[in-house]
Enzyme design. Structure first.
Site, PDB file in Angstrom:
ATOM      1  N   ASP A  63       0.814  -1.218   0.000  1.00  0.00           N
ATOM      2  CA  ASP A  63       0.000   0.000   0.000  1.00  0.00           C
ATOM      3  C   ASP A  63       0.845   1.263   0.000  1.00  0.00           C
ATOM      4  OD1 ASP A  63       0.776  -0.886   2.598  1.00  0.00           O
ATOM      5  OD2 ASP A  63      -0.532   0.607   3.485  1.00  0.00           O
TER       6      ASP A  63
ATOM      7  N   LYS B  71      -6.790  -0.156   6.129  1.00  0.00           N
ATOM      8  CA  LYS B  71      -5.633   0.123   6.976  1.00  0.00           C
ATOM      9  C   LYS B  71      -5.481   1.619   7.181  1.00  0.00           C
ATOM     10  CE  LYS B  71      -1.104   0.755   6.473  1.00  0.00           C
ATOM     11  NZ  LYS B  71       0.303   0.616   6.065  1.00  0.00           N
TER      12      LYS B  71
ATOM     13  N   GLU C  77      -3.478   0.407  13.514  1.00  0.00           N
ATOM     14  CA  GLU C  77      -2.013   0.444  13.465  1.00  0.00           C
ATOM     15  C   GLU C  77      -1.432   1.736  14.052  1.00  0.00           C
ATOM     16  OE1 GLU C  77       1.713   0.252  10.265  1.00  0.00           O
ATOM     17  OE2 GLU C  77      -0.348   0.209   9.533  1.00  0.00           O
TER      18      GLU C  77
ATOM     19  N   GLU D 234       1.863   2.729  14.920  1.00  0.00           N
ATOM     20  CA  GLU D 234       3.247   2.261  14.844  1.00  0.00           C
ATOM     21  C   GLU D 234       4.125   3.038  15.816  1.00  0.00           C
ATOM     22  OE1 GLU D 234       7.015   1.731  11.754  1.00  0.00           O
ATOM     23  OE2 GLU D 234       5.046   2.307  10.979  1.00  0.00           O
TER      24      GLU D 234
ATOM     25  N   LYS E 286      -2.284  -4.146  13.963  1.00  0.00           N
ATOM     26  CA  LYS E 286      -0.974  -4.163  13.315  1.00  0.00           C
ATOM     27  C   LYS E 286       0.007  -3.406  14.203  1.00  0.00           C
ATOM     28  CE  LYS E 286       1.449  -3.446   8.950  1.00  0.00           C
ATOM     29  NZ  LYS E 286       1.352  -3.170   7.497  1.00  0.00           N
TER      30      LYS E 286
ATOM     31  N   SER F 255       2.125  -8.663   8.798  1.00  0.00           N
ATOM     32  CA  SER F 255       1.635  -7.776   7.747  1.00  0.00           C
ATOM     33  C   SER F 255       2.851  -6.971   7.298  1.00  0.00           C
ATOM     34  CB  SER F 255       0.522  -6.858   8.268  1.00  0.00           C
ATOM     35  OG  SER F 255       0.115  -5.948   7.249  1.00  0.00           O
TER      36      SER F 255
ATOM     37  N   TYR G 126       6.660   7.357   4.955  1.00  0.00           N
ATOM     38  CA  TYR G 126       5.939   6.265   4.290  1.00  0.00           C
ATOM     39  C   TYR G 126       4.968   6.846   3.286  1.00  0.00           C
ATOM     40  CZ  TYR G 126       3.113   2.004   3.961  1.00  0.00           C
ATOM     41  OH  TYR G 126       2.436   0.899   3.528  1.00  0.00           O
TER      42      TYR G 126
END
Length: 390
Positions: free
Chosen positions: A65, A177, A217, A219, A259, A328, A390
């Site tokens: 993605d 996501k 998620e 992170e 995630k 993932s 990202y």
């Protein structure tokens, strides 16, 4: 953000919480029982089934993605221009790999990919369905500076999310996501943690209302020289906030996937933790914070080498867990593939075989049966990039 009180929590979509009751003081001598009810949506049964399908034994998620800009950086590393044709060629290589569905249960796509087809005209979504791989979609709009914080970020994308999610569902996506980040060197500030948790909760509720299983998620970035104990402390705080706000937003816990980052020392810490230590700390955090109603924990790799990510996952599956503990991965599945392909059509078959090697390795790790014997030096090379975007 409106002030939320735990005492006013009046609904939850998880049996783990729904079967409980909380007491609220009224004055100094009396108590009122507050019942917690499950708020079921039109897609509840489908959400549960989708989550179970993705969290199936020996399988995990292929994350492709990356935004067009990030995909362009990957292509540039092998000397290719960032064009839609080149992005399509690379994604076609990945999504049409024969036998991929034996090890991969879901694929997270960027919006462009969701609507793309192979050079033969077959929709990528159909390729995934034929392989029994669930199509997913990245729905956030990226990170921007968070005013009032310690140089931290927040994730945008809630505006228009409901209508976009409905369209993604029509196009064939069945899970979503949303990635936000928490930086330990920057604090993290209470503001950044709450913003991350609230944004994830609103996204999760909106996704479920439109038939998409949300991957949650937050992170926790590897950047920093902090210890593994500091990472554990921050991870527990973050996930505590996340589940509080998920409950406040009536999110069905059986219809979500997580995630998380693995609990590791900072990338610049002087001591490196073993897979066994990382597994011990990570599972400790999960058992303290994640209800067993959640069907799947799909770890991100976060800049670990391909082998590191697989060894750590394997260590976490040496004994039974309350949830499906899997992967993932993006870079930890794609790094060797990209370097094998080099943009050359003659290398497609070899690159697809490289993808299967990594996918099978992580499948075995999900089952607790992986061995690193025979892994290449390239697969052992770390991929951490300080300040990675990202």
């Amino acid at each position: 953000m409106a002030c939320l009180s735990f005492a006013k929590l009046n609904a939850s979509s998880s049996q783990w919480i729904a079967q409980q009751s909380f007491s609220q003081k009224r004055g100094s001598s009396s108590r009122r029982r507050v019942s917690l009810l499950i708020r079921a949506g039109a897609y509840s049964d489908e959400l549960v089934q989708t989550a179970k399908s993705v969290a199936s034994p020996g399988r995990g998620i292929l994350a492709i993605d990356e935004s067009n800009a990030t995909c362009g950086k990957r292509l540039a590393s092998i000397g290719l221009d960032n064009t839609e044709t080149n992005r399509q060629a690379y994604r076609q290589l990945l999504l049409t790999t024969p036998g991929l569905g034996d090890y991969i249960s879901g694929a997270i796509l960027f919006e462009e990919t969701l609507y793309q087809s192979t050079t033969d005209g077959k929709k990528f979504v159909e390729c995934l369905r034929d392989a029994k791989i669930m199509p997913g979609i990245k729905v956030d709009k990226g990170l921007v500076p968070l005013p009032g914080s310690n140089n931290e970020s927040w994730c945008q994308g809630l505006d228009g999310l409901a209508s976009r999610s409905a369209e993604y569902y029509k196009q064939g996506a069945r899970f979503a996501k949303w990635r936000t980040v928490v930086s330990i060197p920057c604090g993290p500030s209470a503001l950044a943690v709450k913003e991350a948790a609230w944004g994830l909760a609103r996204y999760a509720a909106i996704s479920q209302e439109n038939g998409l299983v949300p991957i949650v998620e937050p992170e926790i970035l590897l950047d920093g020289d902090h210890s593994i104990d500091r990472t554990l402390e921050v991870a527990e705080k973050v996930w505590s906030e996340v589940f509080f706000y998920l409950a406040e937003n009536n999110v069905l816990f059986e219809g979500i996937l997580l995630k998380p980052s693995m609990v590791t020392p900072g990338a610049e810490h002087k001591d490196k933790a073993s897979p066994q230590t990382i597994a011990k700390y990570t599972l400790k955090m999960l058992r303290r914070r994640v209800p067993p109603a959640v069907p799947g924990i799909m770890f991100l790799s976060g800049g670990q080498s391909e082998v590191e990510a697989t060894l750590n996952l394997n260590a976490m599956n040496q004994s039974p867990n309350p949830w499906h503990v899997s992967f993932s991965y993006a870079r930890a599945l794609q790094n060797t593939v990209l370097k094998t392909w080099q943009g050359n059509p003659e290398n497609v078959e070899a690159a697809q075989k490289a993808l299967l090697v990594r996918a099978k390795a992580n499948s075995l790790a999900q089952l607790g049966k992986y061995s690193a014997d025979g892994e290449s030096d390239e697969a052992k090379r770390g991929m951490f990039v300080k300040g990675y975007t990202y």
